[in-house]
Design a protein around this motif. Structure first.
Motif, short mmCIF file in Angstrom:
data_model
loop_
_atom_site.label_atom_id
_atom_site.label_comp_id
_atom_site.label_asym_id
_atom_site.label_seq_id
_atom_site.Cartn_x
_atom_site.Cartn_y
_atom_site.Cartn_z
N LYS A 1 0.85 -1.19 0.00
CA LYS A 1 0.00 0.00 0.00
C LYS A 1 0.89 1.24 0.00
CE LYS A 1 -3.88 -2.14 2.45
NZ LYS A 1 -4.79 -2.06 3.63
N SER A 2 0.45 2.26 -0.73
CA SER A 2 1.28 3.45 -0.88
C SER A 2 1.25 4.36 0.35
CB SER A 2 0.82 4.26 -2.09
OG SER A 2 -0.46 4.85 -1.86
N PHE A 3 0.17 4.27 1.16
CA PHE A 3 -0.04 5.16 2.31
C PHE A 3 -0.17 6.63 1.88
CE2 PHE A 3 2.38 1.59 4.21
CZ PHE A 3 1.39 1.10 5.03
N LEU A 4 -0.51 6.86 0.62
CA LEU A 4 -0.65 8.23 0.11
C LEU A 4 -2.11 8.67 0.16
CD1 LEU A 4 1.63 7.81 -3.02
CD2 LEU A 4 2.24 8.97 -0.88
N TYR A 5 -2.30 9.98 0.24
CA TYR A 5 -3.64 10.56 0.26
C TYR A 5 -3.99 11.04 -1.14
CZ TYR A 5 -3.38 10.24 5.30
OH TYR A 5 -3.28 9.76 6.58
N GLU A 6 -5.00 10.41 -1.74
CA GLU A 6 -5.29 10.62 -3.16
C GLU A 6 -5.76 12.03 -3.48
OE1 GLU A 6 -7.93 7.64 -4.57
OE2 GLU A 6 -6.39 6.07 -4.54
N ALA A 7 -6.36 12.71 -2.53
CA ALA A 7 -6.85 14.07 -2.80
C ALA A 7 -5.72 15.10 -2.77
CB ALA A 7 -7.93 14.46 -1.79
N LEU A 8 -4.57 14.71 -2.25
CA LEU A 8 -3.45 15.62 -2.14
C LEU A 8 -2.48 15.44 -3.31
CD1 LEU A 8 -2.60 15.28 1.67
CD2 LEU A 8 -4.18 16.88 0.56
N SER A 9 -1.70 16.46 -3.55
CA SER A 9 -0.66 16.41 -4.57
C SER A 9 0.59 15.74 -4.00
CB SER A 9 -0.31 17.82 -5.04
OG SER A 9 0.35 18.52 -3.99
N PRO A 10 1.58 15.39 -4.84
CA PRO A 10 2.84 14.86 -4.32
C PRO A 10 3.47 15.77 -3.27
CG PRO A 10 2.75 14.49 -6.66
CD PRO A 10 1.55 15.32 -6.32
N ARG A 11 3.52 17.06 -3.55
CA ARG A 11 4.13 17.99 -2.60
C ARG A 11 3.35 18.03 -1.29
NH1 ARG A 11 7.95 21.61 -2.52
NH2 ARG A 11 8.42 21.21 -4.71
N GLU A 12 2.03 18.05 -1.37
CA GLU A 12 1.21 18.08 -0.16
C GLU A 12 1.35 16.79 0.64
OE1 GLU A 12 -2.40 21.02 -1.69
OE2 GLU A 12 -2.43 18.87 -2.15
N ASN A 13 1.42 15.65 -0.05
CA ASN A 13 1.63 14.38 0.63
C ASN A 13 2.95 14.38 1.40
OD1 ASN A 13 -0.15 11.78 0.36
ND2 ASN A 13 -0.44 12.88 -1.58
N LEU A 14 4.01 14.82 0.74
CA LEU A 14 5.32 14.81 1.39
C LEU A 14 5.39 15.81 2.53
CD1 LEU A 14 7.67 14.33 -1.70
CD2 LEU A 14 6.85 12.61 -0.08
N ARG A 15 4.70 16.94 2.39
CA ARG A 15 4.65 17.89 3.50
C ARG A 15 3.95 17.28 4.71
NH1 ARG A 15 2.74 23.15 -0.01
NH2 ARG A 15 4.82 23.95 -0.55
N PHE A 16 2.87 16.53 4.44
CA PHE A 16 2.13 15.88 5.53
C PHE A 16 3.03 14.90 6.28
CE2 PHE A 16 -0.23 12.11 6.92
CZ PHE A 16 -1.10 12.69 7.83
N PHE A 17 3.75 14.06 5.53
CA PHE A 17 4.61 13.08 6.20
C PHE A 17 5.81 13.75 6.86
CE2 PHE A 17 2.24 10.23 3.39
CZ PHE A 17 1.90 9.23 4.29
N THR B 1 -5.19 11.11 -9.87
CA THR B 1 -5.06 11.09 -11.33
C THR B 1 -3.84 10.29 -11.78
OG1 THR B 1 -3.71 13.12 -11.43
CG2 THR B 1 -6.12 13.38 -11.44
N PHE B 2 -3.06 9.76 -10.86
CA PHE B 2 -1.79 9.13 -11.19
C PHE B 2 -1.95 7.69 -11.64
CE2 PHE B 2 1.51 11.79 -8.63
CZ PHE B 2 1.05 12.94 -9.26
#
Length: 231
Positions: A82-98, A130-131
């Motif tokens: 599992k990617s553990f990524l949030y689909e509504a967020l962008s790559p930059r927003e995901n990385l900021r969250f983590f 969208t990825f």
């Protein structure tokens, strides 16, 4: 350094791991191979602190690893199915969250570096939903490396990656190996093992059945080891 002593995992009446003793030195890059159901992913999750063993101990750098030890958990980068990524967020927003989860100070330069390293600069502000599968895997790899872990646990990291992304990942792994990062890679992509690993461990039915150096070994040799022709 990773050490697991007599790791047993039982689910219901089924033994997933049957007393796994494995020592991995700091800076080693180990390929963990085996057929489906051999216990590879289970062992990886136990070392990552995501599963508790039914029996046995995990040691990191000689100290028993506790799942509530946040400081030690931060030293581990884990890439699972599992990617553990949030689909509504962008790559930059995901990385900021983590980055906030890891309490990283001034993470923007690190985020810039990783987005470029995994080839997502053009898509860094697009929503993740969208990825493609391969793009998600690239971003998941960036998430895994965000806090500069000293121990890297990768479960099928080549899944969904095209040839360009595979070359990108191998380049990153080689850089990490040169920087003394300890790596364990679960994979069925044998052709990449000899490029990024210096040791191979073979699991079957929850037990280690082979543990060999990969120095001067070929892909054909790895396939023979896996198939049992060398035993």
């Amino acid at each position: 350094m990773i050490e697991t002593t007599n790791i047993v995992k039982v689910l219901g009446d089924r033994y997933i791991l049957r007393g796994v003793n494995l020592n991995i030195n700091q800076g080693e890059s180990v390929a963990l191979l085996g057929p489906n159901g051999a216990g590879k992913s289970t062992w990886l999750k136990i070392v990552a602190g995501l599963l508790k063993p039914s029996q046995g101990e995990v040691y990191l750098h000689g100290t028993p690893f506790k799942t509530d030890d946040f400081e030690r958990q931060q030293q581990i980068g884990y890439l699972g199915h599992k990617s553990f990524l949030y689909e509504a967020l962008s790559p930059r927003e995901n990385l900021r969250f983590f980055a906030k989860l890891y309490n990283l100070e001034h993470p923007e330069s690190r985020i810039d570096q990783l987005i470029e390293a995994v080839g997502l600069s053009f898509f860094q502000n697009e929503p993740v939903h969208t990825f493609s599968r391969g793009m998600l895997q690239r971003l998941a790899i960036a998430r895994t490396l965000l806090q500069k872990p000293t121990t890297l646990l990768l479960d099928e990291p080549y899944t969904g990656l095209d040839q360009q992304a595979i070359q990108m990942l191998n380049k990153l792994l080689e850089q990490l190996r040169q920087s003394d990062t300890t790596m364990v890679i679960v994979t069925h992509d044998f052709e990449h093992i000899t490029d990024v690993c210096n040791r191979v461990v073979l699991l079957d039915k929850g037990k280690i059945i082979a543990d060999e150096s990969l120095q001067d070994r070929s892909v054909a040799w790895v396939k023979q080891l896996y198939s049992g022709e060398l035993q």
